[in-house]
Design a protein around this motif. Structure first.
Motif, PDB file in Angstrom:
ATOM      1  N   ARG A 202      -4.441  -0.429  -7.290  1.00  0.00           N
ATOM      2  CA  ARG A 202      -3.085  -0.749  -6.829  1.00  0.00           C
ATOM      3  C   ARG A 202      -2.850  -2.269  -6.894  1.00  0.00           C
ATOM      4  O   ARG A 202      -1.813  -2.729  -7.376  1.00  0.00           O
ATOM      5  CB  ARG A 202      -2.919  -0.239  -5.399  1.00  0.00           C
ATOM      6  CG  ARG A 202      -1.498  -0.222  -4.906  1.00  0.00           C
ATOM      7  CD  ARG A 202      -1.431   0.481  -3.555  1.00  0.00           C
ATOM      8  NE  ARG A 202      -2.279  -0.159  -2.568  1.00  0.00           N
ATOM      9  CZ  ARG A 202      -3.130   0.484  -1.761  1.00  0.00           C
ATOM     10  NH1 ARG A 202      -3.228   1.790  -1.799  1.00  0.00           N
ATOM     11  NH2 ARG A 202      -3.868  -0.183  -0.895  1.00  0.00           N
ATOM     12  N   ALA A 203      -3.831  -3.033  -6.453  1.00  0.00           N
ATOM     13  CA  ALA A 203      -3.703  -4.495  -6.477  1.00  0.00           C
ATOM     14  C   ALA A 203      -3.556  -5.001  -7.911  1.00  0.00           C
ATOM     15  O   ALA A 203      -2.792  -5.933  -8.179  1.00  0.00           O
ATOM     16  CB  ALA A 203      -4.913  -5.133  -5.797  1.00  0.00           C
ATOM     17  N   ALA A 204      -4.266  -4.369  -8.847  1.00  0.00           N
ATOM     18  CA  ALA A 204      -4.184  -4.783 -10.257  1.00  0.00           C
ATOM     19  C   ALA A 204      -2.784  -4.496 -10.804  1.00  0.00           C
ATOM     20  O   ALA A 204      -2.217  -5.299 -11.553  1.00  0.00           O
ATOM     21  CB  ALA A 204      -5.239  -4.049 -11.077  1.00  0.00           C
TER      22      ALA A 204
ATOM     23  N   ALA B  62       0.824  -1.218   0.000  1.00  0.00           N
ATOM     24  CA  ALA B  62       0.000   0.000   0.000  1.00  0.00           C
ATOM     25  C   ALA B  62       0.851   1.257   0.000  1.00  0.00           C
ATOM     26  O   ALA B  62       0.418   2.317  -0.472  1.00  0.00           O
ATOM     27  CB  ALA B  62      -0.912   0.007   1.221  1.00  0.00           C
ATOM     28  N   MET B  63       2.082   1.150   0.497  1.00  0.00           N
ATOM     29  CA  MET B  63       2.947   2.339   0.566  1.00  0.00           C
ATOM     30  C   MET B  63       3.381   2.813  -0.815  1.00  0.00           C
ATOM     31  O   MET B  63       3.886   3.913  -0.968  1.00  0.00           O
ATOM     32  CB  MET B  63       4.185   2.032   1.407  1.00  0.00           C
ATOM     33  CG  MET B  63       3.831   1.766   2.855  1.00  0.00           C
ATOM     34  SD  MET B  63       5.313   1.625   3.836  1.00  0.00           S
ATOM     35  CE  MET B  63       5.923   3.300   3.775  1.00  0.00           C
TER      36      MET B  63
ATOM     37  N   PRO C 218       0.453  -9.125  -3.346  1.00  0.00           N
ATOM     38  CA  PRO C 218      -0.468  -8.025  -3.062  1.00  0.00           C
ATOM     39  C   PRO C 218      -0.195  -7.279  -1.764  1.00  0.00           C
ATOM     40  O   PRO C 218      -0.596  -6.128  -1.610  1.00  0.00           O
ATOM     41  CB  PRO C 218      -1.832  -8.722  -2.977  1.00  0.00           C
ATOM     42  CG  PRO C 218      -1.516 -10.136  -2.597  1.00  0.00           C
ATOM     43  CD  PRO C 218      -0.169 -10.451  -3.174  1.00  0.00           C
ATOM     44  N   ASP C 219       0.468  -7.922  -0.806  1.00  0.00           N
ATOM     45  CA  ASP C 219       0.540  -7.304   0.522  1.00  0.00           C
ATOM     46  C   ASP C 219       1.926  -6.763   0.859  1.00  0.00           C
ATOM     47  O   ASP C 219       2.108  -5.553   0.983  1.00  0.00           O
ATOM     48  CB  ASP C 219       0.055  -8.290   1.593  1.00  0.00           C
ATOM     49  CG  ASP C 219       0.516  -9.718   1.299  1.00  0.00           C
ATOM     50  OD1 ASP C 219       1.466  -9.875   0.499  1.00  0.00           O
ATOM     51  OD2 ASP C 219      -0.064 -10.663   1.862  1.00  0.00           O
TER      52      ASP C 219
END
Ligand SMILES: [Zn+2]
Length: 304
Positions: A55-57, A44-45, A66-67
């Motif tokens: 963002r995940a895509a 996420a950063m 993803p994380d």
């Protein structure tokens, strides 16, 4: 030789299966990119101002998890004239939850670089992943007494009362960043050579303040014999080519950081010079191309 490439603090650097150093030349200037290791940080950063699904895509398109991502942590050693210049110093031991970083000193030794041969240190900014390596126990004593540490005056000033209101960091980071920067300024006070906007550290080695990421964030421009390379510090992250307007969680002024990034990427694309940046995948040597309104990352070809 061991085939185990994990870190062993009790084992000297030459045993590492992956040497984590990459040498190149810019005209008459010798450049060595050295990996301090990797930082495991939340995905996420990479873009805290965008829709999590978008963002995940992007992460999925890049074959990234993803994380939690492993961010590269590149440091550069430059030799020009009679100067040996260390540009940034990695994480050191400043954050125990990031145990895969902090390998710089061992990897410098494995590269045949004695800390006592370093004449100058240039710091792009005072985040702990850039200055922490200089706070590792015993390092300061091994550096020469006449070492010059170049840092933008605005950066030293910022850390007297740093503003964290616009960042997006995991818990614990702001306190660790404050503590490390303050500690660094105390420990290296007598060796600091602050500059206002730019300073020529050695022939063809120019450090230039950009601001944005932090108020005193700086980049290092190398130029020799018609060749050029820029070490961009934290002005450019991997996602910044395709999405230069995604805010990185470590940016203290994300709008200004975006302007700095776009200006720099446009310039690098126009003059076709090489780019190295702290958190681009090691060894991070690449070029920048314009791609419509955004940019395209063009990794350099391995040439050994
Ligand atoms: Zn950084």
């Amino acid at each position: 030789m061991s085939l185990d490439n994990t870190s062993h603090p009790d084992r000297p650097g030459p045993d590492e299966l992956v040497p984590s150093r990459y040498a190149l030349r810019v005209g008459e200037i010798d450049v060595l990119v050295v990996s301090d290791g990797v930082l495991s940080l939340p995905g996420a950063m990479l873009g805290h101002n965008v829709d999590p699904a978008v963002r995940a895509a992007w992460l999925n398109d890049m074959f990234l998890p993803p994380d939690v991502l492993e961010w590269a942590l590149n440091v550069v050693v430059v030799r020009s004239g009679d100067r040996t210049i260390l540009i940034d110093a990695g994480m050191g031991m400043e954050f125990p939850d990031l145990p895969r970083s902090g390998k710089l000193v061992r990897r410098l030794e494995a590269s045949g670089i004695d800390l006592a041969s370093v004449t100058d240190v240039v710091l792009t900014h005072l985040h702990m992943d850039h200055c922490g390596g200089l706070l590792v126990e015993g390092v300061r004593d091994r550096l020469r007494p006449d070492l010059r540490v170049h840092l933008a005056a605005a950066e030293a000033k910022f850390w007297e009362a740093p503003d964290f209101s616009r960042v997006s960091m995991p818990p614990g980071f702001p306190d660790a960043l404050r503590r490390t920067a303050k500690n660094f300024l105390k420990e290296y006070h007598s060796r600091l050579r602050p500059f206002v906007n730019e300073y020529e550290v050695a022939p063809g080695v120019l450090v230039t303040r950009t601001g944005g990421h932090t108020p005193g964030h700086s980049v290092v421009r190398l130029a020799s014999g018609g060749d050029r390379l820029t070490f961009a510090g934290d002005a450019v992250f991997q996602v910044g080519f395709e999405h230069p307007d995604w805010y990185n969680g470590f940016e203290h002024d994300p709008e200004e950081a975006t302007r700095v990034r776009v200006r720099l990427l446009r310039e690098l694309a126009a003059n076709r010079e090489s780019l190295v940046a702290t958190h681009l995948s090691f060894p991070s040597v690449c070029h920048v191309a314009v791609d419509g309104d955004v940019f395209r990352w063009v990794p350099a070809f391995w040439d050994y």
